[in-house]
Design a protein around this motif. Structure first.
Motif, mmCIF file in Angstrom:
data_model
loop_
_atom_site.group_PDB
_atom_site.id
_atom_site.type_symbol
_atom_site.label_atom_id
_atom_site.label_comp_id
_atom_site.label_asym_id
_atom_site.label_seq_id
_atom_site.Cartn_x
_atom_site.Cartn_y
_atom_site.Cartn_z
ATOM 1 N N GLU A 59 0.825 -1.209 0.000
ATOM 2 C CA GLU A 59 0.000 0.000 0.000
ATOM 3 C C GLU A 59 0.860 1.261 0.000
ATOM 4 O O GLU A 59 0.518 2.262 -0.631
ATOM 5 C CB GLU A 59 -0.923 -0.013 1.217
ATOM 6 N N HIS A 60 1.990 1.207 0.693
ATOM 7 C CA HIS A 60 2.874 2.380 0.769
ATOM 8 C C HIS A 60 3.645 2.596 -0.530
ATOM 9 O O HIS A 60 3.990 3.741 -0.861
ATOM 10 C CB HIS A 60 3.877 2.202 1.911
ATOM 11 N N LEU A 61 3.929 1.509 -1.254
ATOM 12 C CA LEU A 61 4.853 1.610 -2.395
ATOM 13 C C LEU A 61 4.202 1.342 -3.743
ATOM 14 O O LEU A 61 4.893 1.312 -4.762
ATOM 15 C CB LEU A 61 6.009 0.610 -2.187
ATOM 16 N N ALA A 62 2.888 1.177 -3.767
ATOM 17 C CA ALA A 62 2.204 0.771 -5.005
ATOM 18 C C ALA A 62 2.485 1.709 -6.171
ATOM 19 O O ALA A 62 2.590 1.271 -7.321
ATOM 20 C CB ALA A 62 0.700 0.665 -4.757
ATOM 21 N N GLU A 63 2.659 2.979 -5.897
ATOM 22 C CA GLU A 63 2.822 3.959 -6.975
ATOM 23 C C GLU A 63 4.278 4.270 -7.301
ATOM 24 O O GLU A 63 4.557 5.042 -8.222
ATOM 25 C CB GLU A 63 2.105 5.262 -6.606
ATOM 26 N N SER A 64 5.211 3.693 -6.564
ATOM 27 C CA SER A 64 6.615 4.026 -6.787
ATOM 28 C C SER A 64 7.139 3.375 -8.075
ATOM 29 O O SER A 64 6.914 2.192 -8.326
ATOM 30 C CB SER A 64 7.464 3.552 -5.603
ATOM 31 N N THR A 65 7.860 4.153 -8.854
ATOM 32 C CA THR A 65 8.488 3.629 -10.071
ATOM 33 C C THR A 65 9.991 3.438 -9.887
ATOM 34 O O THR A 65 10.715 3.204 -10.858
ATOM 35 C CB THR A 65 8.249 4.591 -11.252
ATOM 36 N N GLY A 66 10.431 3.528 -8.658
ATOM 37 C CA GLY A 66 11.863 3.411 -8.372
ATOM 38 C C GLY A 66 12.274 2.006 -8.000
ATOM 39 O O GLY A 66 11.701 1.013 -8.470
ATOM 40 N N VAL A 67 13.282 1.916 -7.151
ATOM 41 C CA VAL A 67 13.789 0.633 -6.689
ATOM 42 C C VAL A 67 13.530 0.515 -5.200
ATOM 43 O O VAL A 67 13.376 1.514 -4.498
ATOM 44 C CB VAL A 67 15.297 0.470 -6.990
ATOM 45 N N THR A 68 13.503 -0.719 -4.721
ATOM 46 C CA THR A 68 13.233 -0.961 -3.306
ATOM 47 C C THR A 68 14.310 -1.864 -2.722
ATOM 48 O O THR A 68 14.514 -2.985 -3.199
ATOM 49 C CB THR A 68 11.845 -1.607 -3.114
ATOM 50 N N LEU A 69 15.006 -1.347 -1.715
ATOM 51 C CA LEU A 69 16.006 -2.104 -0.971
ATOM 52 C C LEU A 69 15.303 -2.793 0.194
ATOM 53 O O LEU A 69 14.547 -2.153 0.937
ATOM 54 C CB LEU A 69 17.092 -1.171 -0.441
ATOM 55 N N ILE A 70 15.565 -4.079 0.370
ATOM 56 C CA ILE A 70 14.962 -4.853 1.457
ATOM 57 C C ILE A 70 16.083 -5.453 2.288
ATOM 58 O O ILE A 70 17.005 -6.080 1.762
ATOM 59 C CB ILE A 70 14.068 -5.976 0.908
ATOM 60 N N MET A 71 16.011 -5.259 3.607
ATOM 61 C CA MET A 71 17.000 -5.863 4.499
ATOM 62 C C MET A 71 16.375 -6.138 5.856
ATOM 63 O O MET A 71 15.295 -5.638 6.175
ATOM 64 C CB MET A 71 18.233 -4.986 4.621
ATOM 65 N N SER A 72 17.063 -6.915 6.661
ATOM 66 C CA SER A 72 16.551 -7.321 7.961
ATOM 67 C C SER A 72 16.983 -6.347 9.048
ATOM 68 O O SER A 72 18.060 -5.742 8.984
ATOM 69 C CB SER A 72 17.055 -8.723 8.316
ATOM 70 N N GLY A 73 16.145 -6.262 10.087
ATOM 71 C CA GLY A 73 16.456 -5.396 11.212
ATOM 72 C C GLY A 73 17.434 -5.994 12.199
ATOM 73 O O GLY A 73 17.824 -5.335 13.166
ATOM 74 N N ASP A 74 17.847 -7.240 11.965
ATOM 75 C CA ASP A 74 18.788 -7.894 12.874
ATOM 76 C C ASP A 74 20.173 -8.032 12.263
ATOM 77 O O ASP A 74 20.943 -8.917 12.628
ATOM 78 C CB ASP A 74 18.262 -9.261 13.311
ATOM 79 N N THR A 75 20.505 -7.154 11.310
ATOM 80 C CA THR A 75 21.829 -7.163 10.677
ATOM 81 C C THR A 75 22.510 -5.807 10.925
ATOM 82 O O THR A 75 22.563 -4.953 10.035
ATOM 83 C CB THR A 75 21.717 -7.437 9.165
ATOM 84 N N PRO A 76 23.044 -5.609 12.122
ATOM 85 C CA PRO A 76 23.539 -4.279 12.497
ATOM 86 C C PRO A 76 24.898 -3.901 11.935
ATOM 87 O O PRO A 76 25.336 -2.767 12.107
ATOM 88 C CB PRO A 76 23.620 -4.385 14.028
ATOM 89 N N MET A 77 25.575 -4.825 11.255
ATOM 90 C CA MET A 77 26.967 -4.554 10.886
ATOM 91 C C MET A 77 27.160 -4.020 9.471
ATOM 92 O O MET A 77 28.281 -3.744 9.063
ATOM 93 C CB MET A 77 27.801 -5.811 11.119
#
Length: 458
Positions: free
Chosen positions: A89-107
């Protein structure tokens, strides 16, 4: 391709292996909450706020993160693909790129992720996977490549064949997708696997079968990709981050005699030419100036320390030291201890909510609480500021150049004026005027021949 970069941070997991009531992403790594390290790494990538997928412990995570992120609730944990789907719902209209990562990778470092985004934008990939090579890939999804080295798929360890489990190139859990293609592929992901979950990596095979190009970018430093799933991994993350912090401090001119046993939090600031021995812990938002010496066994928390001080095997909490101060060994500076220039606080001295003026000395075995002490004051051994009546605390003041005799008990509130003196062993309950000496002790009486009356003589 649009330059717009979106970021999704996955932080909905239970973290059951941590054996903790605290949500996994709220555990500390080198003095900073894990999710804050992740946000620090991704925030420079985009003008948009990250979208955080929350689930277990959602309220606590949201309260901590606050306005740094948008939030989407994954009410039921049905896999990474399902988690990302919640952000549609937040990104439906975006024509860009989306970076996905986990919240448990602090390094992950910001520079690494920026290069990853740049590499994706240079390519013609529908998705680029951030991979790493490790001697022990146990627990990671494996990168399966074709003969021409292109990525075919990512297979989770639970679903991998014996041959696939031997692959040493692993999935770090970080991806960049063309945003439109991401959600088109997610709509086709099935949950026909051992866990019955919707896996985000399954989108790669869907896109490949649709004729899209799948790319991979390999990390130079595997440790950046390490996730935190249990306390063992948390200890590794702490070690790696402390090594980074210590390296940066040494490059900036701080002398760490044994970096491997020196623990300094991320937000600590230390000036050049300060020497820190091994076995020292410096935490919180401590600021330390130049030319200090801090010896083994010292622990400093949320304190401000000026220049040219020596702290020997002592604990300092929320205190202020000006310049040329000596502390310890075995002193305890508690909250709101404020020591002026050239103050000396010796062994087994405890100070709380008290200000000591310049050149004042408290050499040993003394408690100073709720006090304002002037400059050039001598406080003898065994002195106690008696500041608490069981209900309220009271403040005493000591004027400049006063001399407090050993074993004096100062019953607050009293005012010992400038250049006043207390006799050793006195219990001071009233104000002492300037230039006076207060003697408050029972007169000595000698009983002659008392030895002969002792029971052992009979």
């Amino acid at each position: 391709m649009s330059d717009e970069v979106n970021v999704i941070v996955l932080a909905a997991g239970n973290g059951s292996r941590m054996k903790s009531k605290t949500p996994k992403v709220l555990h500390n790594v080198a003095g900073k909450v894990m999710i804050d390290w992740v946000l620090d790494a991704v925030e420079p990538l985009s003008k948009n706020k990250p979208i955080m997928i929350v689930g277990v412990g959602a309220q606590r995570v949201q309260e901590h993160v606050g306005s740094r992120s948008e939030f989407v609730l994954q009410a039921e944990q049905l896999g990474t693909g399902h988690a990302v789907q919640q952000a549609k719902e937040h990104l439906a209209e975006s024509t860009g790129v989306t970076l996905i990562m986990s919240g448990d990778t602090p390094m992950f470092q910001p520079e690494t992720l920026a290069e990853f985004v740049l590499e994706h934008n240079r390519s013609n990939n529908a998705v680029t996977v951030l991979t790493a090579v490790t001697d022990d890939p146990t627990g990671y999804g494996r990168i399966v490549r074709a003969d021409d080295d292109t990525v075919i798929k990512i297979v989770e360890q639970k679903d991998a064949s014996i041959t696939e489990r031997r692959i040493q190139e692993i999935n770090t859990g970080v991806y960049i997708f063309d945003n439109k293609l991401l959600f088109e592929a997610l709509a086709l992901v099935k949950n026909n696997n051992v866990q019955g979950e919707y896996y985000l990596p399954d989108t790669l095979d869907i896109l490949r079968q649709a004729g899209m190009q799948i790319g991979a970018y390999t990390l130079q430093n595997f440790t950046e990709s390490l996730g935190v799933n249990d306390r063992v991994a948390l200890s590794i993350a702490n070690r790696v981050m402390h090594q980074r912090i210590n390296h940066q401090l040494m490059v900036a001119g701080v002398e760490l005699l044994d970096p491997e046993s020196t623990y300094i939090d991320a937000d600590v600031v230390i000036g050049p030419d300060t020497i820190i021995e091994g076995g020292v812990t410096i935490l919180g938002r401590t600021v330390i100036g130049q030319n200090n010496v801090i010896t083994q066994g010292s622990r400093i928390v949320d304190s401000t320390i000026g220049n040219d001080n020596v702290i020997t095997a002592s604990h300092v909490e929320t205190a202020i030291l000006q310049n040329n101060v000596t502390v310890g060994p075995y002193a305890h500076l508690r909250p709101q201890a404020n020591l002026g220039d050239d103050v000396h606080v010796g062994n087994f001295v405890e100070i709380k909510q008290a200000t000591l003026g310049s050149n004042t000395k408290a050499g040993h075995l003394t408690y100073i609480g709720n006090a304002v002490v002037g400059k050039d004051v001598n406080i003898g051994a065994g002195t106690i500021f008696v500041n608490y009546d069981g209900v309220n605390k009271f403040t005493s003041t000591i004027g400049d150049h006063a001399f407090i005799g050993s074993n004096t008990k100062i019953i607050a509130p009293v005012d010992i004026a400038t250049e006043a003196i207390t006799a050793a062993g006195s219990t001071i309950t009233d104000d002492v005027p300037s230039h006076a000496m207060a003697i408050a002790r029972t007169r000595q009486i000698n009983k002659t021949d008392f030895w002969e009356r002792m029971p052992h003589k009979k």
